[in-house]
Enzyme design. Sequence first.
Site, PDB file in Angstrom:
ATOM      1  N   GLY B  54      60.228  49.745  64.919  1.00  9.83           N
ATOM      2  CA  GLY B  54      61.482  50.326  65.395  1.00  9.83           C
ATOM      3  C   GLY B  54      62.451  50.694  64.291  1.00  9.83           C
ATOM      4  CB  CYS B  55      62.980  49.965  60.906  1.00  9.17           C
ATOM      5  SG  CYS B  55      63.421  48.369  61.579  1.00  9.17           S
TER       6      CYS B  55
END
Lengths: 414, 148
Positions: B54-55
């Site tokens: 998610g980054c």
Amino acid sequence: METLTRSELLFDVDTIREEFPILKRMVKGKPLVYLDNAATTQKPLAVIEGLTRYYSEYNANIHRGIHSLAEEATAAFEASRDAVKEFIGAAHREEIIFTRGATEAINLVAYTWARKQVGAGDEILVSGMEHHSNIVPWQIIAEENGAKVIPIPVLEDGTLDMEAFQRLLTEKTKLVAIVHASNSLGTINPVKYIAAQAHATGAKVLVDGSQSAVHLPIDVQDIDCDFFVFSGHKVYGPTGSGALYGKKALLEAMPVFHGGGEMIKEVSFEKTTYNDLPYKYEAGTPNIADTVALKFALDFVKEIGKEKIHQYEQGLLAYATDALEQVKGLRIIGKAPAKTSVISFVVEGVHPQDLGILLDNKGIAVRTGHHCTQPLMDRFGIPGTTRASFALYTTYAEIDALVAGLERSIKTLL
Amino acid sequence: MTARPRIEELEEEIVENFSLFDSWDEKYEYIIDLGKKLPPLEDEHKKDENKVRGCQSTVWLVAAYKDGLVEFKADSDAVIVKGLISMLIQVLSGHTPEEIIQAKLGFIDRIGMTTHLAQTRSNGLAAMVKQMKNFALAFKLQNESAKH
């Protein structure tokens, strides 16, 4: 009194900027420097006001209505089809199918033409610089039918390996799906040559014009591609507008895509027959407003003149390339001789995300990451780049601001 | 035994530090500085299973459990994200699993990081917090099953 049309006037960026209200905005207390045009372009007043006018004056569902509003809306919608036809140099207006954008257009071809025509053992050639939108739809069909999707390698300078292309192009190749101009690198591919070669072996050709339609004059008959797709929002038009061009004979022979209203001739439980082109592929109430306003965007570009825009943007590209190359530790990814006004770069020891955050803090909008081209990033052995992409309203002063912002950000980060 | 500072107290310290800055430039310089000072994670920990999803950048996060307290170590290839992680570690490391699970972490909003970072990056921050709490939950469950 003799009046001049805008295409006869000199290219004046200050006048052009007046037509884009968003460019007057402040971001983080600083004047917006919008350099993310390859993701989406800003919209001129002609489009913004055109949308308002549509909803204020002649909003109606199109084609079947008998009342005045329906007639006006239909006429505007169909006028947009003529504008697209002219914009890309198509031979017939019914070769233009309106879609939500390039992605939907590619999926339409994948789920109709490719699903029937690309079988077990067949191959679809794409390039190593494709956007995921021109990879994944083919992979879905290939997996279903037992076909293969094969990439044409990209050389170190960001151009296509044309020798490999010749080698990979065989009688197994049923389709060559190729990006006209790379969203990550800016590379302009020799699509006319590729189409001629592909046709010689009996393959069809789809050109993804998402990045070229806004920067280059387009002539689909000259390219001789079988399909051409583009998104309206990258050509100063509204999001959710776009088109598929297909050669008439092909579109006529292809199976239907979505079923529903508008795309039918007659419906019965015994047998349903389908409408003629282009309506055969436009099931349901389309995105009328945005498609109507797409014409205003294309008219805007036409009035200024593609040649003039191209010349101006190439000036920006050369200036920015020179300036960025002076930045210590910066390496430009993609140095093809023919490029659109897109520059991707990496900076030694600096993560693109950090640069993106710090530039945003200075009001400068760039894109960082893999740009939906992960195979291309892998090819260059990098997780992503920082990308600055210019449009007809970009100024030389904004490029100076980018370079100054970069210098300061890099200093902070290192 | 010296009293351990509470999570809220550690959050308060960070908020106070940030209140000294007049501009976002200064805030970022401070975060970047924190990122640079965070000790790098040993290479053995930099593997796929330790990555936080998610980054936009790569973040590795590991946790150890000793004497009832959780210790976090993390690293990233992007320095601003590393600075953000450094603050999370500063606040959450050295606490019991229960304390970590209950932590509200209001400081992220109070120093302006939720509104200032774009959605995708903000999600990255959220993903890190979630991962840290997941570790705490795992240790808590381990504890409970050991008792039975």
